[in-house]
Motif scaffolding. Structure first.
Motif, PDB file in Angstrom:
ATOM      1  N   TYR A  69       0.881  -1.040  -0.152  1.00  0.00           N
ATOM      2  CA  TYR A  69      -0.167  -0.021  -0.005  1.00  0.00           C
ATOM      3  C   TYR A  69       1.071   1.228  -0.071  1.00  0.00           C
ATOM      4  N   PRO A  70       0.585   2.348  -0.634  1.00  0.00           N
ATOM      5  CA  PRO A  70      -0.968   2.762  -0.774  1.00  0.00           C
ATOM      6  C   PRO A  70      -1.546   2.263  -2.036  1.00  0.00           C
ATOM      7  N   GLU A  71      -0.532   1.584  -2.923  1.00  0.00           N
ATOM      8  CA  GLU A  71      -1.211   1.184  -4.544  1.00  0.00           C
ATOM      9  C   GLU A  71      -2.036   0.054  -4.388  1.00  0.00           C
ATOM     10  N   GLY A  72      -1.904  -0.758  -3.331  1.00  0.00           N
ATOM     11  CA  GLY A  72      -2.797  -1.962  -3.179  1.00  0.00           C
ATOM     12  C   GLY A  72      -2.363  -2.938  -4.338  1.00  0.00           C
ATOM     13  N   VAL A  73      -1.093  -3.115  -4.384  1.00  0.00           N
ATOM     14  CA  VAL A  73      -0.566  -4.089  -5.439  1.00  0.00           C
ATOM     15  C   VAL A  73      -0.299  -5.384  -4.623  1.00  0.00           C
ATOM     16  N   MET A  74      -0.974  -6.656  -5.066  1.00  0.00           N
ATOM     17  CA  MET A  74      -0.965  -7.785  -4.353  1.00  0.00           C
ATOM     18  C   MET A  74       0.092  -8.814  -5.228  1.00  0.00           C
ATOM     19  N   TYR A  75       1.204  -9.273  -4.463  1.00  0.00           N
ATOM     20  CA  TYR A  75       2.099 -10.232  -5.038  1.00  0.00           C
ATOM     21  C   TYR A  75       1.946 -11.451  -4.610  1.00  0.00           C
ATOM     22  N   GLY A  76       1.845 -12.693  -5.421  1.00  0.00           N
ATOM     23  CA  GLY A  76       1.770 -14.068  -5.028  1.00  0.00           C
ATOM     24  C   GLY A  76       3.006 -14.843  -5.488  1.00  0.00           C
ATOM     25  N   GLY A  77       3.098 -15.987  -4.679  1.00  0.00           N
ATOM     26  CA  GLY A  77       4.233 -16.886  -4.699  1.00  0.00           C
ATOM     27  C   GLY A  77       5.522 -16.121  -4.682  1.00  0.00           C
ATOM     28  N   VAL A  78       5.632 -15.448  -3.642  1.00  0.00           N
ATOM     29  CA  VAL A  78       6.949 -14.627  -3.452  1.00  0.00           C
ATOM     30  C   VAL A  78       7.720 -15.348  -2.732  1.00  0.00           C
ATOM     31  N   GLY A  79       9.065 -15.656  -3.307  1.00  0.00           N
ATOM     32  CA  GLY A  79      10.199 -16.142  -2.443  1.00  0.00           C
ATOM     33  C   GLY A  79      11.274 -15.352  -2.186  1.00  0.00           C
ATOM     34  N   LYS A  80      12.281 -15.770  -1.534  1.00  0.00           N
ATOM     35  CA  LYS A  80      13.207 -15.081  -0.998  1.00  0.00           C
ATOM     36  C   LYS A  80      14.088 -14.461  -2.182  1.00  0.00           C
ATOM     37  N   ASP A  81      14.077 -15.149  -3.347  1.00  0.00           N
ATOM     38  CA  ASP A  81      14.749 -14.614  -4.514  1.00  0.00           C
ATOM     39  C   ASP A  81      13.999 -13.408  -5.217  1.00  0.00           C
ATOM     40  N   ASP A  82      12.802 -13.290  -4.790  1.00  0.00           N
ATOM     41  CA  ASP A  82      12.149 -12.123  -5.469  1.00  0.00           C
ATOM     42  C   ASP A  82      12.163 -10.776  -4.686  1.00  0.00           C
ATOM     43  N   VAL A  83      12.690 -10.880  -3.272  1.00  0.00           N
ATOM     44  CA  VAL A  83      12.637  -9.553  -2.402  1.00  0.00           C
ATOM     45  C   VAL A  83      13.545  -8.465  -3.164  1.00  0.00           C
ATOM     46  N   VAL A  84      14.529  -8.714  -3.348  1.00  0.00           N
ATOM     47  CA  VAL A  84      15.552  -7.735  -4.157  1.00  0.00           C
ATOM     48  C   VAL A  84      14.674  -6.872  -5.361  1.00  0.00           C
ATOM     49  N   ALA A  85      14.133  -7.666  -6.186  1.00  0.00           N
ATOM     50  CA  ALA A  85      13.255  -7.185  -7.389  1.00  0.00           C
ATOM     51  C   ALA A  85      12.076  -6.200  -6.870  1.00  0.00           C
ATOM     52  N   ILE A  86      11.363  -6.676  -5.875  1.00  0.00           N
ATOM     53  CA  ILE A  86      10.308  -5.945  -5.086  1.00  0.00           C
ATOM     54  C   ILE A  86      10.909  -4.615  -4.510  1.00  0.00           C
ATOM     55  N   ILE A  87      12.186  -4.628  -4.014  1.00  0.00           N
ATOM     56  CA  ILE A  87      12.732  -3.468  -3.307  1.00  0.00           C
ATOM     57  C   ILE A  87      13.184  -2.550  -4.431  1.00  0.00           C
ATOM     58  N   GLU A  88      13.973  -3.104  -5.319  1.00  0.00           N
ATOM     59  CA  GLU A  88      14.407  -2.128  -6.394  1.00  0.00           C
ATOM     60  C   GLU A  88      13.731  -1.562  -7.269  1.00  0.00           C
ATOM     61  N   GLU A  89      12.697  -2.420  -7.813  1.00  0.00           N
ATOM     62  CA  GLU A  89      11.797  -2.094  -9.013  1.00  0.00           C
ATOM     63  C   GLU A  89      10.312  -1.301  -8.415  1.00  0.00           C
ATOM     64  N   HIS A  90      10.011  -1.920  -7.253  1.00  0.00           N
ATOM     65  CA  HIS A  90       8.726  -1.286  -6.934  1.00  0.00           C
ATOM     66  C   HIS A  90       8.905  -0.274  -5.690  1.00  0.00           C
ATOM     67  N   LEU A  91       9.580  -0.535  -4.786  1.00  0.00           N
ATOM     68  CA  LEU A  91       9.772   0.479  -3.548  1.00  0.00           C
ATOM     69  C   LEU A  91      10.765   1.511  -4.116  1.00  0.00           C
ATOM     70  N   LEU A  92      11.930   1.137  -4.718  1.00  0.00           N
ATOM     71  CA  LEU A  92      12.857   2.483  -4.986  1.00  0.00           C
ATOM     72  C   LEU A  92      12.292   3.047  -6.293  1.00  0.00           C
ATOM     73  N   GLY A  93      11.924   2.180  -7.219  1.00  0.00           N
ATOM     74  CA  GLY A  93      11.791   2.590  -8.693  1.00  0.00           C
ATOM     75  C   GLY A  93      10.333   2.817  -9.104  1.00  0.00           C
ATOM     76  N   ASP A  94       9.625   2.489  -7.908  1.00  0.00           N
ATOM     77  CA  ASP A  94       7.933   2.912  -8.308  1.00  0.00           C
ATOM     78  C   ASP A  94       7.320   2.349  -9.410  1.00  0.00           C
ATOM     79  N   LYS A  95       7.876   1.010  -9.731  1.00  0.00           N
ATOM     80  CA  LYS A  95       7.296   0.415 -10.783  1.00  0.00           C
ATOM     81  C   LYS A  95       7.007  -1.090 -10.376  1.00  0.00           C
ATOM     82  N   PRO A  96       5.678  -1.323 -10.138  1.00  0.00           N
ATOM     83  CA  PRO A  96       5.317  -2.675  -9.667  1.00  0.00           C
ATOM     84  C   PRO A  96       6.063  -3.930 -10.333  1.00  0.00           C
TER      85      PRO A  96
END
Lengths: 108, 108
Positions: A69-96
């Motif tokens: 949130y606040p976007e309300g984007v739901m990720y599924g099947g998230v593994g440890k190896d996906d954490v960096v992508a979510i941080i770099e692309e979504h949190l820092l890069g603002d692209k889900p």
């Protein structure tokens, strides 16, 4: 804590082995939670972003579930190896991260 | 579940009696969670809105904490008697309940 720019909720619901709905906990969500916290620590992201463990977020069959949130984007099947992508692309890069989103018929 | 219009997170974190930070659980957040669920059931609000129990949301000293997204409004000191106001004024009426918001220096 101050109001974060983005707030991650990581389902840590656990159900007994063999339960028909399964659970994010049984699929490894605790390790995902832990990896997010370690990455936040290493990158100094606390304060700007927040992480909270949560109860059931709904799409158990697609877990581990991570909701942003606040976007309300739901990720599924998230593994440890996906954490960096979510941080770099979504949190820092603002692209889900499109490849990790649950289908629109489940959360749309 | 479908993506809700508004999503309530109710802190159900529990810490031992006497813990210096206290906890929302020790201040009655389970009863608040229960009351929200009963009101949702009675009013047929499931689907349109969602409720999820959560771990620590931060402002433990002002608990029980209830956080509403996508707005990111943080309520503090929420009791069973405040549940109807949050549902009628904020969820249905789209006007946050000012008297229950935590101070801006804590979450602003």
């Amino acid at each position: 804590m101050a109001k974060p720019q983005k707030h991650l909720f990581i389902c840590t619901q656990t159900r007994p082995p063999g339960h028909p709905r399964g659970s994010c906990g049984a699929k490894g969500s605790m390790a995902v939670h832990q990896e997010f916290m370690q990455q936040f620590e290493m990158r100094g992201l606390w304060g700007r972003f927040a992480i909270t463990g949560s109860g059931c977020l709904g799409p158990c069959g697609n877990g581990p579930s991570v909701l942003v949130y606040p976007e309300g984007v739901m990720y599924g099947g998230v593994g440890k190896d996906d954490v960096v992508a979510i941080i770099e692309e979504h949190l820092l890069g603002d692209k889900p991260v499109e490849r990790l989103k649950v289908p629109a018929e489940i959360w749309g």
